[in-house]
Design a protein around this motif. Structure first.
Motif, short mmCIF file in Angstrom:
data_model
loop_
_atom_site.label_atom_id
_atom_site.label_comp_id
_atom_site.label_asym_id
_atom_site.label_seq_id
_atom_site.Cartn_x
_atom_site.Cartn_y
_atom_site.Cartn_z
N ALA A 44 0.17 1.65 3.22
CA ALA A 44 0.42 0.30 3.75
C ALA A 44 -0.72 -0.66 3.41
CB ALA A 44 0.65 0.35 5.25
N GLY A 45 -1.96 -0.21 3.55
CA GLY A 45 -3.10 -1.09 3.27
C GLY A 45 -3.15 -1.53 1.82
N ALA A 46 -2.91 -0.59 0.91
CA ALA A 46 -2.95 -0.92 -0.52
C ALA A 46 -1.80 -1.85 -0.90
CB ALA A 46 -2.88 0.37 -1.35
N ALA A 51 -0.09 -7.39 -2.30
CA ALA A 51 0.77 -8.54 -2.01
C ALA A 51 -0.04 -9.78 -1.67
CB ALA A 51 1.74 -8.20 -0.87
N VAL A 52 -1.10 -9.61 -0.89
CA VAL A 52 -1.96 -10.76 -0.54
C VAL A 52 -2.62 -11.33 -1.80
CG1 VAL A 52 -4.08 -11.44 0.64
CG2 VAL A 52 -2.38 -10.08 1.86
N ARG A 53 -3.11 -10.46 -2.67
CA ARG A 53 -3.77 -10.94 -3.90
C ARG A 53 -2.79 -11.71 -4.79
NH1 ARG A 53 -5.96 -5.89 -3.70
NH2 ARG A 53 -4.67 -5.10 -5.40
N MET A 54 -1.56 -11.24 -4.86
CA MET A 54 -0.59 -11.89 -5.74
C MET A 54 0.01 -13.16 -5.14
SD MET A 54 1.41 -8.66 -7.45
CE MET A 54 2.40 -9.71 -8.52
N GLU A 63 5.59 -9.81 4.77
CA GLU A 63 7.03 -9.62 4.59
C GLU A 63 7.32 -8.74 3.38
OE1 GLU A 63 9.35 -13.20 4.48
OE2 GLU A 63 8.43 -13.97 6.32
N VAL A 64 6.62 -9.01 2.30
CA VAL A 64 6.82 -8.22 1.08
C VAL A 64 6.42 -6.77 1.33
CG1 VAL A 64 5.95 -7.84 -1.27
CG2 VAL A 64 6.68 -10.12 -0.55
N ALA A 65 5.28 -6.56 1.99
CA ALA A 65 4.84 -5.19 2.28
C ALA A 65 5.87 -4.45 3.10
CB ALA A 65 3.49 -5.22 3.01
N GLN A 66 6.46 -5.13 4.08
CA GLN A 66 7.50 -4.51 4.90
C GLN A 66 8.70 -4.13 4.04
OE1 GLN A 66 7.09 -3.77 8.08
NE2 GLN A 66 9.10 -2.85 8.28
N GLU A 67 9.11 -5.03 3.14
CA GLU A 67 10.23 -4.74 2.25
C GLU A 67 9.94 -3.52 1.37
OE1 GLU A 67 10.84 -8.31 0.02
OE2 GLU A 67 11.51 -9.46 1.77
N VAL A 68 8.70 -3.45 0.88
CA VAL A 68 8.31 -2.33 0.01
C VAL A 68 8.42 -1.02 0.78
CG1 VAL A 68 6.36 -1.26 -1.19
CG2 VAL A 68 6.83 -3.71 -1.47
N LEU A 69 7.90 -0.98 1.98
CA LEU A 69 7.91 0.26 2.74
C LEU A 69 9.32 0.67 3.15
CD1 LEU A 69 4.60 -0.47 4.57
CD2 LEU A 69 5.01 1.42 3.00
#
Length: 198
Positions: A44-46, A51-54, A63-69
């Protein structure tokens, strides 16, 4: 949910047998919720960091991280160790999702910019407008409505907003030659509709 898990995370750590991410993904593919919780903790952290960097927007990145997981949970069966390591697989999903979000942003921005260009660039001529009777305005509106959408948009941009052919073509994302043809054909249809003699 009746999922079978060999050892808890605590037991694995105590035994020094913490499974690698690929093993955990295999367990997730079998529906093991506890294994997914451990995958979540590991990646999750990575995923969020990428996502934050991009995206440079924390809320969007979350939101993107949630979608990924969620995608990892639903599609863990798609992971194949032969194609690469497990973290790279997860981060590829994260990268793709972030790119999709960026494209979505850019597309929305482009639409807004084009809509902004549709605003009249010449001041509204109240004197000229006041000379038209209500009946004439209704006739013009009715005749414009009878045109194709591209003809109508082209004529409005060129004759009411003062755009050049090239500018109309740019706003409508249509070749200049096509715009010229649509305007010419549209004006002929307007003239016939309005009953204007040649």
């Amino acid at each position: 949910m009746g999922k079978r898990v060999s050892f808890s995370a605590h037991e694995d750590r105590a035994r020094g047998t913490e499974p690698d991410l690929a093993d955990l993904l295999r367990q997730v593919a079998a529906g093991d919720e506890a294994a997914f919780a451990r995958v979540y903790d590991r990646v999750a952290g990575a995923v969020l960091g990428l996502a934050v960097r991009m995206l440079r927007d924390r809320a969007q990145a979350e939101e993107v991280a949630q979608e990924v997981l969620v995608e990892v949970w639903r599609h863990a069966t798609r992971y194949s160790p032969e194609r690469g390591n497990a973290l790279a697989w997860v981060m590829t999903i994260a990268h793709r999702r972030a790119i999709d979000r960026l494209r979505s942003w850019h597309a929305a921005g482009d639409r807004e910019e084009r809509a902004g260009r549709l605003e009249p660039r010449r001041p509204f001529d109240e004197v000229a407008e006041s000379t038209l009777t209500s009946l004439e305005r209704e006739r013009v509106r009715g005749c414009l409505a009878a045109l194709t959408e591209l003809q109508r948009e082209s004529i409005v941009l060129a004759y009411y907003n003062g755009y050049t052919y090239d500018e109309v073509a740019h706003v409508l994302r249509t070749p200049t030659g096509t715009v010229k043809t649509r305007i010419r054909d549209g004006l002929i249809r307007l003239r016939d509709c309005m009953g204007v003699a040649q």
